[in-house]
Scaffold this motif. Structure first.
Motif, PDB file in Angstrom:
ATOM      1  N   LEU A 104       3.550   5.327   2.985  1.00  0.00           N
ATOM      2  CA  LEU A 104       3.457   4.148   2.119  1.00  0.00           C
ATOM      3  C   LEU A 104       2.350   4.362   1.090  1.00  0.00           C
ATOM      4  O   LEU A 104       1.224   4.744   1.448  1.00  0.00           O
ATOM      5  N   TYR A 105       2.670   4.101  -0.169  1.00  0.00           N
ATOM      6  CA  TYR A 105       1.726   4.328  -1.260  1.00  0.00           C
ATOM      7  C   TYR A 105       1.519   3.050  -2.073  1.00  0.00           C
ATOM      8  O   TYR A 105       2.486   2.398  -2.475  1.00  0.00           O
ATOM      9  N   TYR A 106       0.269   2.750  -2.341  1.00  0.00           N
ATOM     10  CA  TYR A 106      -0.069   1.664  -3.261  1.00  0.00           C
ATOM     11  C   TYR A 106      -1.322   2.086  -4.022  1.00  0.00           C
ATOM     12  O   TYR A 106      -2.351   2.386  -3.405  1.00  0.00           O
ATOM     13  N   ALA A 107      -1.231   2.118  -5.349  1.00  0.00           N
ATOM     14  CA  ALA A 107      -2.343   2.590  -6.174  1.00  0.00           C
ATOM     15  C   ALA A 107      -2.825   3.938  -5.620  1.00  0.00           C
ATOM     16  O   ALA A 107      -2.030   4.860  -5.506  1.00  0.00           O
ATOM     17  N   ASP A 108      -4.109   4.039  -5.246  1.00  0.00           N
ATOM     18  CA  ASP A 108      -4.605   5.295  -4.685  1.00  0.00           C
ATOM     19  C   ASP A 108      -4.688   5.257  -3.164  1.00  0.00           C
ATOM     20  O   ASP A 108      -5.433   6.031  -2.553  1.00  0.00           O
ATOM     21  N   GLU A 109      -3.922   4.367  -2.549  1.00  0.00           N
ATOM     22  CA  GLU A 109      -3.876   4.279  -1.091  1.00  0.00           C
ATOM     23  C   GLU A 109      -2.612   4.966  -0.579  1.00  0.00           C
ATOM     24  O   GLU A 109      -1.544   4.827  -1.158  1.00  0.00           O
ATOM     25  N   TRP A 110      -2.773   5.680   0.527  1.00  0.00           N
ATOM     26  CA  TRP A 110      -1.644   6.399   1.145  1.00  0.00           C
ATOM     27  C   TRP A 110      -1.776   6.276   2.656  1.00  0.00           C
ATOM     28  O   TRP A 110      -2.817   6.622   3.220  1.00  0.00           O
ATOM     29  N   TYR A 111      -0.734   5.764   3.309  1.00  0.00           N
ATOM     30  CA  TYR A 111      -0.770   5.511   4.744  1.00  0.00           C
ATOM     31  C   TYR A 111       0.402   6.197   5.445  1.00  0.00           C
ATOM     32  O   TYR A 111       1.546   6.100   5.000  1.00  0.00           O
ATOM     33  N   VAL A 112       0.095   6.872   6.541  1.00  0.00           N
ATOM     34  CA  VAL A 112       1.116   7.442   7.419  1.00  0.00           C
ATOM     35  C   VAL A 112       0.715   7.156   8.859  1.00  0.00           C
ATOM     36  O   VAL A 112      -0.457   6.867   9.151  1.00  0.00           O
ATOM     37  N   GLU A 113       1.677   7.273   9.753  1.00  0.00           N
ATOM     38  CA  GLU A 113       1.374   6.973  11.150  1.00  0.00           C
ATOM     39  C   GLU A 113       0.756   8.149  11.891  1.00  0.00           C
ATOM     40  O   GLU A 113      -0.040   7.957  12.816  1.00  0.00           O
ATOM     41  N   GLU A 114       1.113   9.359  11.507  1.00  0.00           N
ATOM     42  CA  GLU A 114       0.636  10.528  12.253  1.00  0.00           C
ATOM     43  C   GLU A 114       0.669  11.770  11.373  1.00  0.00           C
ATOM     44  O   GLU A 114       1.364  11.811  10.354  1.00  0.00           O
ATOM     45  N   LYS A 146      -3.434  -9.653  -0.150  1.00  0.00           N
ATOM     46  CA  LYS A 146      -2.528 -10.145  -1.192  1.00  0.00           C
ATOM     47  C   LYS A 146      -1.943  -9.013  -2.040  1.00  0.00           C
ATOM     48  O   LYS A 146      -1.723  -9.163  -3.242  1.00  0.00           O
ATOM     49  N   ILE A 147      -1.710  -7.867  -1.406  1.00  0.00           N
ATOM     50  CA  ILE A 147      -0.976  -6.763  -2.027  1.00  0.00           C
ATOM     51  C   ILE A 147       0.502  -6.996  -1.723  1.00  0.00           C
ATOM     52  O   ILE A 147       0.893  -7.104  -0.558  1.00  0.00           O
ATOM     53  N   ASP A 148       1.317  -7.090  -2.759  1.00  0.00           N
ATOM     54  CA  ASP A 148       2.691  -7.567  -2.559  1.00  0.00           C
ATOM     55  C   ASP A 148       3.699  -6.480  -2.213  1.00  0.00           C
ATOM     56  O   ASP A 148       4.880  -6.773  -2.005  1.00  0.00           O
ATOM     57  N   GLY A 149       3.271  -5.228  -2.113  1.00  0.00           N
ATOM     58  CA  GLY A 149       4.223  -4.193  -1.741  1.00  0.00           C
ATOM     59  C   GLY A 149       3.738  -2.805  -2.092  1.00  0.00           C
ATOM     60  O   GLY A 149       2.579  -2.598  -2.448  1.00  0.00           O
ATOM     61  N   ALA A 150       4.646  -1.827  -1.994  1.00  0.00           N
ATOM     62  CA  ALA A 150       4.320  -0.415  -2.223  1.00  0.00           C
ATOM     63  C   ALA A 150       4.835   0.053  -3.572  1.00  0.00           C
ATOM     64  O   ALA A 150       5.915  -0.351  -4.017  1.00  0.00           O
ATOM     65  N   HIS A 151       4.075   0.922  -4.206  1.00  0.00           N
ATOM     66  CA  HIS A 151       4.552   1.564  -5.434  1.00  0.00           C
ATOM     67  C   HIS A 151       5.582   2.650  -5.113  1.00  0.00           C
ATOM     68  O   HIS A 151       6.468   2.923  -5.913  1.00  0.00           O
ATOM     69  N   LYS A 152       5.430   3.267  -3.924  1.00  0.00           N
ATOM     70  CA  LYS A 152       6.362   4.314  -3.516  1.00  0.00           C
ATOM     71  C   LYS A 152       6.425   4.381  -2.006  1.00  0.00           C
ATOM     72  O   LYS A 152       5.442   4.096  -1.320  1.00  0.00           O
ATOM     73  N   VAL A 153       7.590   4.740  -1.503  1.00  0.00           N
ATOM     74  CA  VAL A 153       7.764   5.014  -0.071  1.00  0.00           C
ATOM     75  C   VAL A 153       8.349   6.407   0.068  1.00  0.00           C
ATOM     76  O   VAL A 153       9.276   6.778  -0.667  1.00  0.00           O
ATOM     77  N   MET A 154       7.800   7.174   0.985  1.00  0.00           N
ATOM     78  CA  MET A 154       8.331   8.494   1.287  1.00  0.00           C
ATOM     79  C   MET A 154       8.926   8.471   2.685  1.00  0.00           C
ATOM     80  O   MET A 154       8.252   8.093   3.645  1.00  0.00           O
ATOM     81  N   LEU A 155      10.198   8.826   2.798  1.00  0.00           N
ATOM     82  CA  LEU A 155      10.847   8.941   4.097  1.00  0.00           C
ATOM     83  C   LEU A 155      10.822  10.404   4.514  1.00  0.00           C
ATOM     84  O   LEU A 155      11.295  11.270   3.774  1.00  0.00           O
ATOM     85  N   MET A 156      10.287  10.664   5.705  1.00  0.00           N
ATOM     86  CA  MET A 156      10.124  12.034   6.191  1.00  0.00           C
ATOM     87  C   MET A 156      10.898  12.199   7.492  1.00  0.00           C
ATOM     88  O   MET A 156      10.562  11.571   8.498  1.00  0.00           O
ATOM     89  N   GLY A 157      11.941  13.015   7.459  1.00  0.00           N
ATOM     90  CA  GLY A 157      12.774  13.213   8.640  1.00  0.00           C
ATOM     91  C   GLY A 157      13.274  14.629   8.734  1.00  0.00           C
ATOM     92  O   GLY A 157      12.653  15.567   8.227  1.00  0.00           O
ATOM     93  N   THR A 158      14.416  14.800   9.368  1.00  0.00           N
ATOM     94  CA  THR A 158      15.105  16.091   9.406  1.00  0.00           C
ATOM     95  C   THR A 158      16.234  16.053   8.390  1.00  0.00           C
ATOM     96  O   THR A 158      16.550  14.993   7.832  1.00  0.00           O
TER      97      THR A 158
END
Length: 272
Positions: A104-114, A146-158
């Protein structure tokens, strides 16, 4: 035709390696930057673009991040469009069923679970580091700020999981989001209303139009941009669909194709 603006994608296009521009590219951009505006137009987050801007000597110019969802000029936000939290929660529920992880990406923030091989590659290539936490925690944090969503989402799978979910997402959410297959195991999601082309249009001044723009790209998310500017150039490693719509094809990114095209076809006054 005299071009006033040069726009270039980064990964697979302007970058000769996974993370950097070459000395020949730096030299060519610096040679022409006083005669033409040079905009970096990418799916990357801001911090993964600004170090390249600085290396190229164009850090006084705007940047187009997240395929057009965020446009910045220094510390000023020129435009920002996000994927709503409500939709993000639905995407999260659906991807969990396929064992696909979200970035999950918002501005200069990037979050992943692992951490994963894919995430580590992204860290190495983009010179950015994510925060590791559960996706629902990110949703809660954004809501509280009060951040209303993500600028980008990356789906990582097989390959199999991405093959399976891509048509499902297209069918269910195609009117709300834009989906791009970065490679066999990655799907990028952006707000439907933005593209690299829409961002370029926002940056045009009153005395400029799309015919004044020359653009370089390699992937599906570059097609709209290359098709509609004054001159669209595909690098030699571009997908066939991109090459088919381009006005010109230059050498591969690893052979400094953008820089060589500039050197061979564009003089300091930017005539082709």
């Amino acid at each position: 035709m005299r071009y006033k603006i040069l726009c270039s994608d980064l990964d697979g296009t302007l970058l000769s390696t996974k993370s950097d521009v070459s000395e020949v590219t730096i030299s060519e951009i610096k040679r022409i930057k006083d005669a033409v505006k040079v905009y970096l137009v990418s799916a990357r987050m801001p911090k993964s673009m600004t170090y390249l801007q600085k290396n190229l000597g164009i850090d006084n110019q705007p940047i187009v991040c997240y395929n057009g969802a965020l446009i910045l000029h220094g510390n000023s936000i020129l435009d920002s469009v996000t994927i709503p939290l409500r939709l993000l929660k639905e995407l999260y529920s659906q991807t969990e069923q396929h064992g696909i992880k979200l970035g999950l990406y918002y501005a200069d923030e990037w979050y992943v679970e692992e951490i994963s091989e894919r995430v580590q590659k992204e860290i190495n290539y983009t010179k950015a580091t994510p925060e590791f936490r559960k996706t629902p925690t990110t949703f809660q944090d954004w809501r509280s700020r009060k951040i209303d969503g993500a600028h980008k989402v990356m789906l990582m799978g097989t390959k199999d999981s991405c093959d399976a979910i891509f048509p499902e997402l297209q069918s269910k959410y195609g009117d709300a989001i834009a989906l791009y297959r970065s490679n066999d195991t990655l799907i990028e999601i952006a707000p439907k209303s933005v593209t690299k082309l829409s961002a370029i249009k926002i940056l045009l001044k009153a005395d400029e139009n799309l015919a004044d723009v020359i653009a370089f790209g390699d992937n599906y998310n570059d097609i709209d941009m290359l098709q509609n500017v004054g001159c669209g150039v595909a690098v030699g490693n571009a997908r066939n669909e991109v090459k088919k719509i381009a006005n010109y094809i230059t050498e591969e990114n690893t052979e400094h194709g953008v820089a060589k095209f500039i050197k061979e076809h564009l003089c300091d006054s930017l005539y082709l």
